[in-house]
Design a protein around this motif. Sequence first.
Motif, mmCIF file in Angstrom:
data_model
loop_
_atom_site.group_PDB
_atom_site.id
_atom_site.type_symbol
_atom_site.label_atom_id
_atom_site.label_comp_id
_atom_site.label_asym_id
_atom_site.label_seq_id
_atom_site.Cartn_x
_atom_site.Cartn_y
_atom_site.Cartn_z
ATOM 1 N N ARG A 79 10.505 -12.986 4.047
ATOM 2 C CA ARG A 79 10.170 -12.480 5.820
ATOM 3 C C ARG A 79 10.604 -10.917 6.131
ATOM 4 N NH1 ARG A 79 11.296 -14.768 11.219
ATOM 5 N NH2 ARG A 79 13.352 -14.942 10.809
ATOM 6 N N ASP A 80 11.951 -10.977 5.396
ATOM 7 C CA ASP A 80 12.580 -9.307 5.899
ATOM 8 C C ASP A 80 11.489 -8.538 5.044
ATOM 9 O OD1 ASP A 80 14.956 -11.139 6.734
ATOM 10 O OD2 ASP A 80 16.370 -10.764 5.055
ATOM 11 N N GLY A 81 11.538 -9.011 3.581
ATOM 12 C CA GLY A 81 10.805 -7.804 2.543
ATOM 13 C C GLY A 81 9.311 -7.389 2.915
ATOM 14 N N ILE A 82 8.689 -8.870 3.994
ATOM 15 C CA ILE A 82 7.793 -7.837 4.708
ATOM 16 C C ILE A 82 7.684 -7.113 6.312
ATOM 17 C CG2 ILE A 82 5.429 -8.782 6.508
ATOM 18 C CD1 ILE A 82 5.653 -11.756 4.178
ATOM 19 N N VAL A 83 8.766 -7.380 6.917
ATOM 20 C CA VAL A 83 9.547 -6.887 8.097
ATOM 21 C C VAL A 83 9.426 -5.371 7.580
ATOM 22 C CG1 VAL A 83 11.353 -6.597 9.468
ATOM 23 C CG2 VAL A 83 10.223 -8.877 9.333
ATOM 24 N N ASN A 84 10.052 -4.783 6.301
ATOM 25 C CA ASN A 84 10.390 -3.564 5.992
ATOM 26 C C ASN A 84 9.358 -3.030 5.695
ATOM 27 O OD1 ASN A 84 13.249 -4.100 6.338
ATOM 28 N ND2 ASN A 84 13.472 -4.760 4.312
ATOM 29 N N ARG A 85 8.354 -3.594 5.275
ATOM 30 C CA ARG A 85 7.426 -3.096 4.503
ATOM 31 C C ARG A 85 6.234 -2.435 5.453
ATOM 32 N NH1 ARG A 85 3.561 -0.529 3.376
ATOM 33 N NH2 ARG A 85 1.926 -0.589 1.660
ATOM 34 N N ILE A 86 6.270 -3.441 6.944
ATOM 35 C CA ILE A 86 5.834 -2.722 8.031
ATOM 36 C C ILE A 86 6.411 -1.883 9.098
ATOM 37 C CG2 ILE A 86 5.251 -3.615 10.245
ATOM 38 C CD1 ILE A 86 4.399 -6.934 9.423
ATOM 39 N N VAL A 87 7.593 -1.825 8.787
ATOM 40 C CA VAL A 87 8.331 -0.473 9.282
ATOM 41 C C VAL A 87 7.883 0.368 8.541
ATOM 42 C CG1 VAL A 87 11.017 0.131 9.751
ATOM 43 C CG2 VAL A 87 10.442 -2.547 10.334
ATOM 44 N N LEU A 88 8.208 0.624 7.311
ATOM 45 C CA LEU A 88 7.942 1.707 6.660
ATOM 46 C C LEU A 88 6.655 1.975 6.555
ATOM 47 C CD1 LEU A 88 9.162 3.505 3.307
ATOM 48 C CD2 LEU A 88 7.172 1.831 2.509
ATOM 49 N N GLU A 89 5.971 1.479 6.802
ATOM 50 C CA GLU A 89 4.286 2.500 7.425
ATOM 51 C C GLU A 89 4.335 3.117 8.612
ATOM 52 O OE1 GLU A 89 0.031 2.147 5.838
ATOM 53 O OE2 GLU A 89 2.160 1.385 4.935
ATOM 54 N N TYR A 90 5.040 2.203 9.613
ATOM 55 C CA TYR A 90 5.599 2.592 11.147
ATOM 56 C C TYR A 90 6.482 3.922 11.190
ATOM 57 C CZ TYR A 90 7.898 3.688 15.083
ATOM 58 O OH TYR A 90 8.407 4.348 16.568
ATOM 59 N N GLN A 91 7.077 4.056 9.486
ATOM 60 C CA GLN A 91 7.937 5.401 9.729
ATOM 61 C C GLN A 91 6.703 6.882 9.303
ATOM 62 O OE1 GLN A 91 10.888 3.388 7.195
ATOM 63 N NE2 GLN A 91 12.429 4.218 8.187
ATOM 64 N N ILE A 92 6.379 5.780 8.037
ATOM 65 C CA ILE A 92 5.129 7.322 7.900
ATOM 66 C C ILE A 92 4.235 7.904 8.752
ATOM 67 C CG2 ILE A 92 3.272 7.411 5.661
ATOM 68 C CD1 ILE A 92 5.211 5.088 4.078
ATOM 69 N N LYS A 93 2.870 6.424 9.199
ATOM 70 C CA LYS A 93 2.325 7.014 9.489
ATOM 71 C C LYS A 93 2.497 7.103 11.633
ATOM 72 C CE LYS A 93 -0.508 4.639 6.343
ATOM 73 N NZ LYS A 93 -1.562 3.396 5.813
ATOM 74 N N ASN A 94 3.560 7.042 12.243
ATOM 75 C CA ASN A 94 3.289 6.416 13.121
ATOM 76 C C ASN A 94 3.212 7.877 14.402
ATOM 77 O OD1 ASN A 94 5.552 8.782 13.954
ATOM 78 N ND2 ASN A 94 6.960 7.673 12.629
ATOM 79 N N LYS A 95 2.384 8.477 13.518
ATOM 80 C CA LYS A 95 2.003 9.535 14.362
ATOM 81 C C LYS A 95 0.079 9.641 14.581
ATOM 82 C CE LYS A 95 5.691 12.938 14.789
ATOM 83 N NZ LYS A 95 6.902 11.754 14.892
ATOM 84 N N LYS A 96 -0.006 8.883 13.306
ATOM 85 C CA LYS A 96 -1.784 8.985 13.044
ATOM 86 C C LYS A 96 -2.551 7.875 13.700
ATOM 87 C CE LYS A 96 -1.231 9.625 7.906
ATOM 88 N NZ LYS A 96 -1.647 9.424 6.059
ATOM 89 N N ILE A 97 -3.190 8.555 14.867
ATOM 90 C CA ILE A 97 -3.748 8.185 15.850
ATOM 91 C C ILE A 97 -4.436 6.400 15.142
ATOM 92 C CG2 ILE A 97 -5.876 8.041 17.866
ATOM 93 C CD1 ILE A 97 -5.414 11.307 17.360
ATOM 94 N N GLU A 98 -5.358 6.640 14.389
ATOM 95 C CA GLU A 98 -5.481 5.247 14.206
ATOM 96 C C GLU A 98 -5.052 3.990 14.078
ATOM 97 O OE1 GLU A 98 -8.896 3.365 10.975
ATOM 98 O OE2 GLU A 98 -8.459 5.248 10.877
ATOM 99 N N PHE A 99 -3.252 4.742 13.211
ATOM 100 C CA PHE A 99 -2.232 3.526 13.122
ATOM 101 C C PHE A 99 -1.671 3.283 14.448
ATOM 102 C CE2 PHE A 99 2.235 2.753 12.769
ATOM 103 C CZ PHE A 99 2.098 1.591 11.150
ATOM 104 N N VAL A 100 -0.977 4.543 15.484
ATOM 105 C CA VAL A 100 -1.076 4.396 17.214
ATOM 106 C C VAL A 100 -1.594 2.978 16.919
ATOM 107 C CG1 VAL A 100 -0.485 5.260 18.796
ATOM 108 C CG2 VAL A 100 0.121 6.431 16.610
ATOM 109 N N GLY A 101 -3.184 3.274 17.506
ATOM 110 C CA GLY A 101 -3.932 2.016 18.341
ATOM 111 C C GLY A 101 -3.684 0.529 17.436
ATOM 112 N N LYS A 102 -3.443 0.537 16.444
ATOM 113 C CA LYS A 102 -3.541 -0.643 15.371
ATOM 114 C C LYS A 102 -2.224 -1.286 15.881
ATOM 115 C CE LYS A 102 -4.004 -4.142 12.537
ATOM 116 N NZ LYS A 102 -5.513 -4.939 12.142
ATOM 117 N N PHE A 103 -0.955 -0.322 15.563
ATOM 118 C CA PHE A 103 0.403 -0.970 15.957
ATOM 119 C C PHE A 103 -0.364 -1.476 17.586
ATOM 120 C CE2 PHE A 103 5.001 -1.386 16.011
ATOM 121 C CZ PHE A 103 4.817 -1.725 14.881
#
Length: 359
Positions: A51-75
């Motif tokens: 689970r730690d690896g999965i959480v880190n993968r999601i957080v990394l995705e957040y760090q990269i895409k947290n200003k993209k409209i489509e990703f923000v909506g999904k998050f």
Amino acid sequence: MNTSSSKSSLTNQSKLEFKEHLLTRRLNRLPKEILTRFWEQDLDFSEIKGRDGIVNRIVLEYQIKNKKIEFVGKFKDFLRDAVLTAREADYLISLADPSSIVDWVKSWDNNRFIGQNYTFYLHTVVELNQKYLEVDQAKNKGKESQTEIKQVSFPSQAIFLVGSRQEKKEELNGLEVVSFHPTTEFEIIVRKDLDILEIRGPYQVVRDFVSTAILDDDNPFSAARSYFIGEAEDVKKSLVKPIRQIVKIDSLKKALNGAYKRIASPFPGIKASMFEATLEDLRDLDEETNPVANAILKEMVKNPVKGNISFSYKQKKYSFSITKTGGLFFREYVPEEVVTYVVYLIKLSGTIQDGNQNC
């Protein structure tokens, strides 16, 4: 019951501003299967086992895409439907305008509010995509004091807070003694068009936050009243006074068509002051055929002070406990849709109290 949702433009919503380490801690509360199920169409977890690896993968995705409209909506859908689910006690408070709490929190100097035993820090406020649970209109019939409810909002705003204990704690770190302030995250949940504000977190932290806020007459919390689950004689234990609504434990069980897994009740004896029984999903007293046990249970259900209730929703079984302070506690992960359903039934099934009653 059906759910419906609508997404507004991100220009009208707040940005995502999570601190990565706090986001990591919050996601670590979720079961592995929930994390992977929500993101399986977007992320490849095939080479990640823990689970730690999965959480880190999601957080990394957040760090990269947290200003993209489509990703923000999904998050924001992820936050609303999965991350906010109650894994701590859930206390329900009545306010005419729950969104006023958002304005108050945003007005804190340096994003900080000083409690009696904790200092509280604003992590972030998130405007969530709107979604509704369409409810069974048959349940509304005969509720003279309630207006007709056609749909119930999922969380529409979430305030993420951190409580830092003012008293330091000491622990050994190898051969060194280190001092630190223990911290706890908790959330305030606002639902659109509903007078119920939810605070989800450990009792000691939530109590310090609310009891301090209520002392200020200009604070929105000064008008707060409690939705208390339990008996009228126990409301002195409530997180907030006065009481807006009392929901008896047995009434909530019946509204959910649920069953008792555990029940505790005062027992007026010379030596016995409290009985607690562990049960096998007792739906009706007639299911207990032992005459002695049946007689005791009949007395207990007259005034249960604590209980663990199981119920089914969309062919799946869930359960929650009632805290001694009149809140809900889901010990295992439940979808936010299920919490929304329970909140709706609490709104519907209580006994209305005088607004000036201090209980």
